[in-house]
Design an enzyme around this catalytic site. Structure first.
Site, PDB file in Angstrom:
ATOM      1  N   ASN A  70     -42.334  64.737 -27.766  1.00  0.00           N
ATOM      2  CA  ASN A  70     -43.312  64.546 -26.698  1.00  0.00           C
ATOM      3  C   ASN A  70     -44.009  63.193 -26.756  1.00  0.00           C
ATOM      4  O   ASN A  70     -44.891  62.923 -25.940  1.00  0.00           O
ATOM      5  CB  ASN A  70     -44.363  65.670 -26.772  1.00  0.00           C
ATOM      6  N   HIS A  71     -43.655  62.329 -27.709  1.00  0.00           N
ATOM      7  CA  HIS A  71     -44.356  61.057 -27.826  1.00  0.00           C
ATOM      8  C   HIS A  71     -43.873  60.062 -26.766  1.00  0.00           C
ATOM      9  O   HIS A  71     -42.766  60.170 -26.245  1.00  0.00           O
ATOM     10  CB  HIS A  71     -44.177  60.472 -29.228  1.00  0.00           C
ATOM     11  N   SER A 121     -39.855  63.763 -17.579  1.00  0.00           N
ATOM     12  CA  SER A 121     -40.741  63.462 -16.467  1.00  0.00           C
ATOM     13  C   SER A 121     -39.979  63.458 -15.158  1.00  0.00           C
ATOM     14  O   SER A 121     -38.757  63.243 -15.122  1.00  0.00           O
ATOM     15  CB  SER A 121     -41.391  62.090 -16.695  1.00  0.00           C
ATOM     16  N   TYR A 134     -40.419  52.573 -17.958  1.00  0.00           N
ATOM     17  CA  TYR A 134     -40.673  53.976 -18.301  1.00  0.00           C
ATOM     18  C   TYR A 134     -39.613  54.886 -17.691  1.00  0.00           C
ATOM     19  O   TYR A 134     -39.043  55.743 -18.388  1.00  0.00           O
ATOM     20  CB  TYR A 134     -42.066  54.374 -17.810  1.00  0.00           C
ATOM     21  N   SER A 136     -36.649  54.249 -16.783  1.00  0.00           N
ATOM     22  CA  SER A 136     -35.327  54.037 -17.391  1.00  0.00           C
ATOM     23  C   SER A 136     -35.197  54.827 -18.689  1.00  0.00           C
ATOM     24  O   SER A 136     -34.135  55.385 -18.984  1.00  0.00           O
ATOM     25  CB  SER A 136     -35.081  52.551 -17.648  1.00  0.00           C
ATOM     26  N   LYS A 138     -36.696  57.646 -19.368  1.00  0.00           N
ATOM     27  CA  LYS A 138     -36.617  59.074 -19.038  1.00  0.00           C
ATOM     28  C   LYS A 138     -35.243  59.437 -18.477  1.00  0.00           C
ATOM     29  O   LYS A 138     -34.739  60.538 -18.734  1.00  0.00           O
ATOM     30  CB  LYS A 138     -37.726  59.451 -18.051  1.00  0.00           C
ATOM     31  N   GLY A 167     -44.498  66.775 -13.718  1.00  0.00           N
ATOM     32  CA  GLY A 167     -45.073  65.934 -12.686  1.00  0.00           C
ATOM     33  C   GLY A 167     -46.254  65.174 -13.276  1.00  0.00           C
ATOM     34  O   GLY A 167     -46.356  64.994 -14.491  1.00  0.00           O
ATOM     35  N   LEU A 168     -47.158  64.748 -12.437  1.00  0.00           N
ATOM     36  CA  LEU A 168     -48.322  64.002 -12.903  1.00  0.00           C
ATOM     37  C   LEU A 168     -49.300  64.948 -13.600  1.00  0.00           C
ATOM     38  O   LEU A 168     -49.721  65.951 -13.027  1.00  0.00           O
ATOM     39  CB  LEU A 168     -49.006  63.306 -11.729  1.00  0.00           C
ATOM     40  N   SER A 173     -55.239  58.900 -20.156  1.00  0.00           N
ATOM     41  CA  SER A 173     -54.444  57.669 -20.097  1.00  0.00           C
ATOM     42  C   SER A 173     -53.647  57.578 -18.805  1.00  0.00           C
ATOM     43  O   SER A 173     -53.566  56.519 -18.180  1.00  0.00           O
ATOM     44  CB  SER A 173     -53.497  57.591 -21.301  1.00  0.00           C
TER      45      SER A 173
END
Length: 240
Positions: A70-71, A121, A134, A136, A138, A167-168, A173
């Site tokens: 999850n990092h 994501s 980012y 790329s 995922k 999703g969002l 952050s």
């Protein structure tokens, strides 16, 4: 996620770069009921750390039932600034380290018939503007672990791989980074964490939170031109 696992009485090892943050999370997990709670610092941009963290976890716990990946590395929300080195470093944190930890954990997971939970994501399903590095990482993650699901099935492995498409989410952050770039509704981090845990426990191959993003991806696959129509109405002037 660690808090939910703690409430279930799990034995947990967490890792992050900041020691003080780890201590605070660990203390709360103990209060919430974790059967065993340990932590160690780790920097996933260092190619040596992913394997080191997994080996420590297996040694201290005597095995492994779940590996939760999850990092995520830090990246700005902006037009790509042509910084290829940033793409390379983000790929190490967001993707390559996932494969390293998986490789190190597989022997223990095969012994326990365990599960790998990969937190991905919507940006790994729909190529998204302003987050090219980012998104790329995922896409790479979804491709690799999707292929791994097939390979494990061919090998008749007892290890499951669950890919969670988020999703969002309303983390601090994320909210700070998208300000001025998106008006999408953000969803509770605690609910997202519980959905991730449920997907892994039920050994789902792919799950979505919120659930309706399954249809977001389906519609995009059938009618890809719709996204182009939306984007054609955007400009830097409109964004500002």
């Amino acid at each position: 996620m660690a808090y939910h696992y703690a409430k279930f009485g799990a034995q947990i090892i967490i890792t992050a770069r900041r020691l003080e943050a780890l201590k605070k999370v660990a203390q709360k997990c103990v209060k919430l009921g974790a059967q065993k709670m340990m932590y160690m610092t780790g920097d996933m941009s260092d190619p040596a750390d992913p394997e080191r963290v997994v080996k420590y976890a297996v040694e201290k716990l005597g095995g492994l039932d779940f590996l939760v990946l999850n990092h995520v590395g830090n990246t700005n929300v902006e037009f790509w600034n042509r910084d290829a080195d940033h793409v390379r470093s983000l790929m190490q944190v967001n993707f390559v380290s996932y494969t390293q930890m998986t490789a190190a954990a597989l022997p223990a997971l095969e012994t326990s018939a365990g599960s790998i939970i990969v937190v991905s994501s919507l940006a790994g399903k729909l190529a998204s503007p302003f987050v090219a590095p980012y998104t790329s990482t995922k896409f790479a993650m979804n491709g690799f672990f999707g292929a791994m699901q097939s390979e494990l099935a061919i090998q008749k492995s007892n290890v499951s791989v669950s890919i969670m498409i988020l999703g969002l989410i309303d983390t601090e952050s994320a909210m700070n980074k998208i300000r001025g770039f998106s008006t999408m509704t953000a969803y509770p981090a605690s609910e997202a964490a519980l959905s991730i845990i449920k997907a892994g426990a039920s050994r789902q191959k792919e799950a979505f939170y919120p659930w309706f993003h399954y249809f977001t991806c389906l519609i995009n696959n059938i009618f890809p031109f719709l996204k182009d129509l939306v984007l054609s109405g955007l400009s830097m002037d409109n964004k500002d």
